[in-house]
Design a protein around this motif. Sequence first.
Motif, PDB file in Angstrom:
ATOM      1  N   UNK A 253     -17.823 -24.039   1.609  1.00 43.66           N
ATOM      2  CA  UNK A 253     -18.993 -24.582   2.313  1.00 43.66           C
ATOM      3  C   UNK A 253     -18.602 -25.659   3.322  1.00 43.66           C
ATOM      4  N   UNK A 254     -17.529 -26.396   3.021  1.00 42.62           N
ATOM      5  CA  UNK A 254     -17.077 -27.440   3.932  1.00 42.62           C
ATOM      6  C   UNK A 254     -17.667 -28.799   3.637  1.00 42.62           C
ATOM      7  N   UNK A 255     -18.344 -28.960   2.506  1.00 46.09           N
ATOM      8  CA  UNK A 255     -18.945 -30.235   2.098  1.00 46.09           C
ATOM      9  C   UNK A 255     -18.935 -30.317   0.577  1.00 46.09           C
ATOM     10  N   UNK A 256     -19.145 -31.530   0.061  1.00 48.20           N
ATOM     11  CA  UNK A 256     -19.218 -31.725  -1.390  1.00 48.20           C
ATOM     12  C   UNK A 256     -20.594 -31.357  -1.946  1.00 48.20           C
ATOM     13  N   UNK A 257     -21.581 -31.234  -1.057  1.00 49.96           N
ATOM     14  CA  UNK A 257     -22.921 -30.832  -1.483  1.00 49.96           C
ATOM     15  C   UNK A 257     -23.696 -30.333  -0.269  1.00 49.96           C
ATOM     16  N   UNK A 258     -24.776 -29.636  -0.562  1.00 49.65           N
ATOM     17  CA  UNK A 258     -25.716 -29.266   0.496  1.00 49.65           C
ATOM     18  C   UNK A 258     -27.074 -29.040  -0.143  1.00 49.65           C
ATOM     19  N   UNK A 259     -28.091 -29.000   0.681  1.00 50.34           N
ATOM     20  CA  UNK A 259     -29.454 -28.785   0.188  1.00 50.34           C
ATOM     21  C   UNK A 259     -30.008 -27.504   0.771  1.00 50.34           C
ATOM     22  N   UNK A 260     -30.717 -26.766  -0.062  1.00 55.90           N
ATOM     23  CA  UNK A 260     -31.440 -25.594   0.414  1.00 55.90           C
ATOM     24  C   UNK A 260     -32.832 -26.080   0.780  1.00 55.90           C
ATOM     25  N   UNK A 261     -33.290 -25.811   1.999  1.00 57.64           N
ATOM     26  CA  UNK A 261     -34.617 -26.267   2.412  1.00 57.64           C
ATOM     27  C   UNK A 261     -35.702 -25.809   1.433  1.00 57.64           C
ATOM     28  N   UNK A 262     -36.706 -26.623   1.264  1.00 62.54           N
ATOM     29  CA  UNK A 262     -37.773 -26.349   0.298  1.00 62.54           C
ATOM     30  C   UNK A 262     -38.402 -24.981   0.534  1.00 62.54           C
ATOM     31  N   UNK A 263     -38.652 -24.632   1.786  1.00 65.37           N
ATOM     32  CA  UNK A 263     -39.299 -23.339   2.053  1.00 65.37           C
ATOM     33  C   UNK A 263     -38.439 -22.165   1.597  1.00 65.37           C
ATOM     34  N   UNK A 264     -37.107 -22.332   1.576  1.00 63.74           N
ATOM     35  CA  UNK A 264     -36.225 -21.275   1.088  1.00 63.74           C
ATOM     36  C   UNK A 264     -36.037 -21.368  -0.420  1.00 63.74           C
ATOM     37  N   UNK A 265     -35.907 -22.585  -0.947  1.00 60.09           N
ATOM     38  CA  UNK A 265     -35.657 -22.732  -2.381  1.00 60.09           C
ATOM     39  C   UNK A 265     -36.875 -22.323  -3.212  1.00 60.09           C
ATOM     40  N   UNK A 266     -38.054 -22.410  -2.632  1.00 55.19           N
ATOM     41  CA  UNK A 266     -39.267 -21.984  -3.359  1.00 55.19           C
ATOM     42  C   UNK A 266     -39.259 -20.487  -3.646  1.00 55.19           C
ATOM     43  N   UNK A 267     -38.511 -19.715  -2.879  1.00 55.17           N
ATOM     44  CA  UNK A 267     -38.471 -18.269  -3.090  1.00 55.17           C
ATOM     45  C   UNK A 267     -37.438 -17.869  -4.142  1.00 55.17           C
ATOM     46  N   UNK A 268     -36.579 -18.803  -4.546  1.00 59.67           N
ATOM     47  CA  UNK A 268     -35.548 -18.512  -5.540  1.00 59.67           C
ATOM     48  C   UNK A 268     -36.094 -18.824  -6.928  1.00 59.67           C
ATOM     49  N   UNK A 269     -36.188 -17.803  -7.763  1.00 59.07           N
ATOM     50  CA  UNK A 269     -36.779 -17.995  -9.084  1.00 59.07           C
ATOM     51  C   UNK A 269     -35.766 -18.239 -10.189  1.00 59.07           C
ATOM     52  N   UNK A 270     -34.541 -17.712 -10.027  1.00 58.48           N
ATOM     53  CA  UNK A 270     -33.562 -17.865 -11.097  1.00 58.48           C
ATOM     54  C   UNK A 270     -32.150 -17.952 -10.519  1.00 58.48           C
ATOM     55  N   UNK A 271     -31.180 -18.186 -11.391  1.00 59.04           N
ATOM     56  CA  UNK A 271     -29.795 -18.362 -10.959  1.00 59.04           C
ATOM     57  C   UNK A 271     -29.250 -17.097 -10.301  1.00 59.04           C
ATOM     58  N   UNK A 272     -29.635 -15.932 -10.787  1.00 61.75           N
ATOM     59  CA  UNK A 272     -29.190 -14.685 -10.176  1.00 61.75           C
ATOM     60  C   UNK A 272     -29.600 -14.587  -8.714  1.00 61.75           C
ATOM     61  N   UNK A 273     -30.840 -14.986  -8.403  1.00 63.73           N
ATOM     62  CA  UNK A 273     -31.309 -14.980  -7.014  1.00 63.73           C
ATOM     63  C   UNK A 273     -30.574 -16.040  -6.192  1.00 63.73           C
ATOM     64  N   UNK A 274     -30.260 -17.165  -6.810  1.00 66.28           N
ATOM     65  CA  UNK A 274     -29.482 -18.202  -6.122  1.00 66.28           C
ATOM     66  C   UNK A 274     -28.101 -17.657  -5.755  1.00 66.28           C
ATOM     67  N   UNK A 275     -27.463 -16.934  -6.664  1.00 70.93           N
ATOM     68  CA  UNK A 275     -26.147 -16.350  -6.371  1.00 70.93           C
ATOM     69  C   UNK A 275     -26.230 -15.408  -5.174  1.00 70.93           C
ATOM     70  N   UNK A 276     -27.285 -14.592  -5.112  1.00 72.36           N
ATOM     71  CA  UNK A 276     -27.453 -13.699  -3.964  1.00 72.36           C
ATOM     72  C   UNK A 276     -27.627 -14.499  -2.676  1.00 72.36           C
ATOM     73  N   UNK A 277     -28.402 -15.580  -2.742  1.00 76.24           N
ATOM     74  CA  UNK A 277     -28.600 -16.452  -1.581  1.00 76.24           C
ATOM     75  C   UNK A 277     -27.247 -17.002  -1.117  1.00 76.24           C
ATOM     76  N   UNK A 278     -26.449 -17.480  -2.064  1.00 77.81           N
ATOM     77  CA  UNK A 278     -25.155 -18.066  -1.725  1.00 77.81           C
ATOM     78  C   UNK A 278     -24.222 -17.050  -1.078  1.00 77.81           C
ATOM     79  N   UNK A 279     -24.163 -15.832  -1.623  1.00 74.51           N
ATOM     80  CA  UNK A 279     -23.267 -14.830  -1.040  1.00 74.51           C
ATOM     81  C   UNK A 279     -23.775 -14.340   0.316  1.00 74.51           C
ATOM     82  N   UNK A 280     -25.083 -14.365   0.527  1.00 73.69           N
ATOM     83  CA  UNK A 280     -25.624 -14.009   1.843  1.00 73.69           C
ATOM     84  C   UNK A 280     -25.246 -15.051   2.891  1.00 73.69           C
ATOM     85  N   UNK A 281     -25.295 -16.326   2.517  1.00 78.60           N
ATOM     86  CA  UNK A 281     -25.020 -17.408   3.461  1.00 78.60           C
ATOM     87  C   UNK A 281     -23.543 -17.783   3.543  1.00 78.60           C
ATOM     88  N   UNK A 282     -22.795 -17.521   2.487  1.00 78.89           N
ATOM     89  CA  UNK A 282     -21.375 -17.850   2.423  1.00 78.89           C
ATOM     90  C   UNK A 282     -20.638 -16.652   1.813  1.00 78.89           C
TER      91      UNK A 282
END
Length: 81
Positions: free
Chosen positions: A13-42
């Motif tokens: 990622x290039x940083x020690x942390x980052x934030x997912x914007x609220x409008x995007x994080x509201x669509x993530x319901x569980x860790x599995x969906x978060x993993x998909x989000x991460x692989x899509x973006x990174x």
Amino acid sequence: MTILLFGITRDIVGNASFSIPVNESCTLENVGELKMYLTDHFPAFNELSSLAIAVNSNYATDSTLITPNDEIALIPPVSGG
């Protein structure tokens, strides 16, 4: 949603942390969906042999529910002896 990064995840990622914007994080319901989000973006996350995720300091499974206020830690595979 705040994502804390350690080891190779920080390098990807290039940083020690980052934030997912609220409008995007509201669509993530569980860790599995978060993993998909991460692989899509990174896409480099797809190359990790494993990735543990903690939600509010507790190890989580793909079905663990998440909210925009959660603190998420990405814990990469470790090696050594």
